[in-house]
Scaffold this active site. Structure first.
Site, PDB file in Angstrom:
ATOM      1  N   GLU A  50       0.825  -1.210   0.000  1.00 12.80           N
ATOM      2  CA  GLU A  50       0.000   0.000   0.000  1.00 12.80           C
ATOM      3  C   GLU A  50       0.858   1.258   0.000  1.00 12.80           C
ATOM      4  OE1 GLU A  50      -3.048   0.469  -0.570  1.00 12.80           O
ATOM      5  OE2 GLU A  50      -3.523  -1.651  -0.696  1.00 12.80           O
ATOM      6  N   TYR A  88      -6.619   6.426   4.457  1.00 10.82           N
ATOM      7  CA  TYR A  88      -6.625   5.523   3.298  1.00 10.82           C
ATOM      8  C   TYR A  88      -5.827   4.245   3.618  1.00 10.82           C
ATOM      9  CZ  TYR A  88      -5.188   3.004  -0.695  1.00 10.82           C
ATOM     10  OH  TYR A  88      -4.932   1.949  -1.516  1.00 10.82           O
ATOM     11  N   ASP A 119      -9.322   6.081  -2.653  1.00  7.79           N
ATOM     12  CA  ASP A 119      -8.099   6.595  -3.290  1.00  7.79           C
ATOM     13  C   ASP A 119      -8.492   7.216  -4.632  1.00  7.79           C
ATOM     14  OD1 ASP A 119      -8.610   4.474  -4.963  1.00  7.79           O
ATOM     15  OD2 ASP A 119      -6.548   3.733  -4.988  1.00  7.79           O
ATOM     16  N   CYS A 158     -16.699   1.513 -20.706  1.00  4.34           N
ATOM     17  CA  CYS A 158     -18.030   1.353 -20.110  1.00  4.34           C
ATOM     18  C   CYS A 158     -18.740   0.109 -20.638  1.00  4.34           C
ATOM     19  CB  CYS A 158     -18.869   2.601 -20.375  1.00  4.34           C
ATOM     20  SG  CYS A 158     -18.082   4.083 -19.708  1.00  4.34           S
ATOM     21  N   CYS A 170     -18.046  -2.680 -18.340  1.00  5.45           N
ATOM     22  CA  CYS A 170     -18.111  -2.343 -16.910  1.00  5.45           C
ATOM     23  C   CYS A 170     -19.293  -3.057 -16.248  1.00  5.45           C
ATOM     24  CB  CYS A 170     -18.260  -0.831 -16.747  1.00  5.45           C
ATOM     25  SG  CYS A 170     -18.483  -0.343 -15.031  1.00  5.45           S
TER      26      CYS A 170
HETATM   27 FE1  SF4 Z   1     -18.120   3.723 -17.413  1.00  4.48          FE
HETATM   28 FE2  SF4 Z   1     -18.330   1.957 -15.422  1.00  4.48          FE
HETATM   29 FE3  SF4 Z   1     -16.832   4.095 -15.117  1.00  4.48          FE
HETATM   30 FE4  SF4 Z   1     -19.439   4.345 -15.226  1.00  4.48          FE
HETATM   31  S1  SF4 Z   1     -18.280   3.296 -13.656  1.00  4.48           S
HETATM   32  S2  SF4 Z   1     -17.957   5.622 -16.275  1.00  4.48           S
HETATM   33  S3  SF4 Z   1     -19.950   2.760 -16.713  1.00  4.48           S
HETATM   34  S4  SF4 Z   1     -16.479   2.460 -16.590  1.00  4.48           S
END
Ligand code: SF4
Length: 362
Positions: free
Chosen positions: A42, A125, A143, A204, A207
């Site tokens: 860490e 942290y 963080d 995304c 994600c």
């Molecule tokens: Fe994209 Fe997931 Fe980040 Fe949202 S949390 S901006 S969906 S990568």
């Protein structure tokens, strides 16, 4: 300011855990729950990329397999191993805290979040990271990676570096924490920020939280998080003297332990004042710091380096000694031969100068 509530749910927690189960990187500190190894990782990884920190982690574990091994060493040993990682206060604090464990806690590691916080140099942290990952305690880490993920998930448009925003982000992190496996959850959030929710071009589409992410829904992921405007980074000209004695050894001195880069060794010198040439500054600074009267005869290098809060241009001068080579400096100092360059820890700009000096013909 009242912290807004989070909209994240149990199913988001599960989706994150599931994703982490499939995508977690196989990193050496993840093979152990030894608090000392987690602590080392860490501290090394703060302000440092994983690929850069990894060889340091391996060297530190090999040289200091237990906290007692570090406490029994000298600060110089720790700083030499730390050389090149930057932010040297991390290495100094780690060393101080290792001694604290041995001297104040009879060798017993902290076992609660507040005991971790009592240790020199350990903030919320690091205390949350070690106590959750190594000891399974329910404390959420916040963080840089987690801030980015949370700010995007919540479509948070406030500057994230204000005190009020930090509280809001911590509240969201605490509320989202998976209390059954806080260590894995914290690592998953950090991993998501590192691998998927990257600062630029977040992925995304892959994600696990895209269904719930407000920034993604509104197409604002690239513009979040918002940060306050940074002040321009100041620049300083520094002049240093390369001084040799009759045995061709070089003069170096150790920085005050409490100063920036404290405990590291360097060539004598300092800031070029307004209206002064670098050569004049070199002569004045060497005299002030060491009592040695030198004549800068040739500028042998110009080295630029960026620290976290300022940049420097270092002008290095080969100097002729005028008078005796007896330093009156109260700081630790030494005359060293070329073969001894590796025995001392130097800041990056000085190390680059040493590399140039190593290439000189015998
Ligand atoms: Fe994209 Fe997931 Fe980040 Fe949202 S949390 S901006 S969906 S990568």
């Amino acid at each position: 300011m009242k912290s807004p509530e989070t909209h994240l749910t149990d199913s988001d927690r599960s989706a994150l855990a599931d994703w982490f189960g499939h995508h977690r990187r196989d990193l050496p500190w993840r093979q152990s729950k030894d608090p000392w190894h987690i602590w080392l990782s860490e501290v090394i990884l703060q302000q440092t990329r994983v690929d850069q920190g990894l060889p340091y982690f391996e060297r530190f574990v090999e040289r200091f397999p237990t906290v007692a091994d570090m406490a029994a060493a000298e600060l110089d040993d720790v700083l030499r191993l730390w050389e090149g990682l930057g932010y040297y206060s991390r290495g100094r604090n780690l060393y101080r805290a290792s001694r604290y464990v041995i001297e104040e806690r009879a060798g017993k590691m902290p076992t609660t979040f507040s005991e971790w916080l009592e240790m020199p140099g350990i903030g919320p942290y690091t205390a949350a990271a070690i106590s959750s990952i190594a000891q399974g305690l329910p404390h959420a880490v916040v963080d840089g990676n987690v801030i980015r993920v949370l700010a995007r998930l919540h479509g948070f448009s406030e500057p994230v570096d204000s005190n009020a925003s930090k509280k809001t982000l911590q509240t969201w992190a605490d509320a989202f924490l998976n209390r059954d496996s806080p260590g894995d959850h914290n690592e998953a959030m950090m991993e998501l920020g590192a691998l998927v929710c990257a600062p630029r071009a977040p992925k995304c589409d892959s994600c696990p939280l895209s269904d719930t992410c407000i920034a993604f829904r509104e197409g604002r992921q690239e513009s979040l998080p918002v940060k306050r405007k940074k002040k321009p980074v100041p620049h300083y000209d520094i002049a240093v003297g390369i001084i040799r004695n009759e045995d061709a050894q070089l003069y170096i001195q150790q920085r005050d332990t409490d100063a920036m880069l404290g405990g590291l060794w360097e060539f004598p010198g300092g800031k070029v004042e307004h209206g002064e040439s670098p050569a004049e500054a070199c002569r004045r600074e060497v005299m002030e710091e060491t009592g040695l009267d030198v004549i800068p005869v040739e500028q042998i290098a110009t080295i630029k380096h960026a620290y976290s809060h300022f940049r420097i241009t270092m002008h290095a001068f080969e100097c002729a000694l005028n008078g005796t080579g007896k330093s009156s400096s109260s700081q630790p100092h030494a005359w060293i031969a070329r073969e001894e360059f590796g025995d001392y820890a130097f800041p990056r700009a000085n190390r680059r100068l040493l590399e140039l000096l190593s290439q000189e013909p015998d």
